[in-house]
Scaffold this motif. Structure first.
Motif: not given
Length: 406
Positions: A34, A44, A47, A235, A238-239, A359, A364
């Motif tokens: 990220p 995203d 990735a 991800t 993070d999200d 994604l 995710s």
């Protein structure tokens, strides 16, 4: 054991160093994804490209490296692989643009293409039977311990100094190359065969049911590992949970705790249970772990899923490697393991690309749940095509040639 202990003991440190070098490319990178995407202002979905770039060259290079190692010896092949990895690692850490980082990751993958398979081949060159299973399991245990440490270390370094410094250890491949050159003997294999005979022997080896099942499973397994766990989970963390690089690194380290326990005890497990049973149970546990990862509404439940994931991975991957090596003819070990690795790299490349598409679309959570689908497919594969435990290995190329002679 094939050689005296005094001759084999120096090999094991090199095996472990080679394995540790091979996993740096992605284990150091995973918690940083990220931050890297944010630095280069990429979405995203990129990735998947970042992870796949280092896997793509292995599809073609792994079989070539295997054939070269069987033909010219281990030292002249392993040493340049490690050197290229380390040199490319410098450019990965210092890349000024996302595009240059992708190119540098591709070059890193060229060096990494032969590392995992040659580490297993070195073990198989020196050990047989239960000893081979023991050291393949131990090698996987070392790998999983490092998988716990590397993301935590890289996440901590990134939090303190930035993600570029967290990728600096990739350059250590240059020193690993020097270690390989000093450790391995310079000679070629005693039995020299033509390239045509090498290819024919490898083709015969891959008609073996156990080897073929192991190869197919390797492709699916690495698609799941690199596409779902390494590309989608950062991800997701993070999200959905707002974890920084250090927090993501800790979560990534959790599976290695249980994975190392499973891997270090694989020899003991295999003395009681056959390879097919281990594979089926591991794949079933993997299915459940991805369901937990994808559906978890709290970080605690997700961590439980990560621990379950580790148990399955620690038992499954060395079982697949050992099953293939137990059936490979002596003069085709590197070629068979290279074919195994090439299929693993194919999965390692396609998995992140599929995960990137998920994604960018459903998100995710859907990407993580796709791992359960892949793991369930492995359960069906192992049930329909069980491994041959204790059967006579495929004959060597020389033996095959003699049988074919009038």
């Amino acid at each position: 054991m094939r050689e005296q202990v005094g001759a084999t003991r120096p090999i094991l440190p090199l095996v472990f160093v080679t394995t540790l070098t091979s996993i740096m490319g992605n284990s150091l990178l995973a918690p940083l994804i990220p931050d890297i995407l944010e630095t280069f202002d990429r979405p995203d979905g990129s990735a998947g490209l970042l992870v796949a770039a280092a896997s793509l060259p292995g599809i073609a290079m792994a079989p070539i490296i295997g054939l070269l190692a069987d033909r010219f010896g281990r030292r002249p092949v392993l040493t340049p692989c490690l050197f290229v990895f380390g040199l490319a690692g410098v450019f990965v850490a210092t890349a000024p643009t996302f595009e240059i980082m992708l190119i540098a990751r591709f070059c890193l993958g060229l060096g990494a293409a032969g590392l995992v398979n040659l580490a297993i081949v070195l073990i198989s060159d020196h050990f047989d039977g239960d000893e081979r299973t023991r050291w393949i399991g131990a090698n996987s245990g070392v790998l999983t311990v490092a998988l716990a440490a590397f993301p935590v270390v890289s996440g901590a370094i990134a939090s303190a100094f930035g993600w570029r410094w967290a990728l600096a250890p990739l350059s250590l491949g240059v020193f690993s190359a020097l270690f390989a050159w000093r450790t391995l003997p310079p000679g070629r294999p005693e039995v020299q065969v033509s390239l045509r005979d090498q290819l024919a022997g490898a083709r015969i080896a891959f008609t073996d049911r156990t080897i073929l099942t192991s190869v197919i499973a390797a492709a699916v397994s690495f698609a799941v590992i690199f596409g779902v766990f390494l590309a989608a989970l950062p991800t997701h963390l993070d999200d959905e949970f707002g974890l920084d690089a250090w927090g993501r690194g800790i979560v990534f380290g959790l599976p290695a705790i249980t994975s190392s326990i499973a891997a270090f005890n694989l020899g003991r497990i295999r003395r009681r249970v056959g390879a097919s049973t281990v594979a089926i149970v591991s794949a079933a546990a993997w299915t459940g772990s991805f369901l937990l990862l994808g559906l978890a509404g709290s970080l605690v439940v997700l961590c439980v899923g990560a621990l379950a994931y580790g148990i399955a991975e620690g038992a499954l991957l060395p079982t697949l490697q050992d099953a293939a090596m137990s059936r490979a003819p002596a003069d085709q070990r590197a070629a068979v393991m290279a074919g195994w690795t090439a299929m693993a790299r194919a999965g390692q490349t396609t998995g992140p690309l599929v995960a990137g598409a998920l994604l960018a679309g459903p998100g995710s959570g859907a990407a993580l749940l796709s791992g359960a689908v892949g793991a369930a497919a492995l359960v069906a594969l192992f049930a329909l095509r069980p491994f041959s435990d204790g059967a006579t290995p495929t004959p060597t190329t020389d033996e095959t040639t003699k049988k074919a002679a009038p």
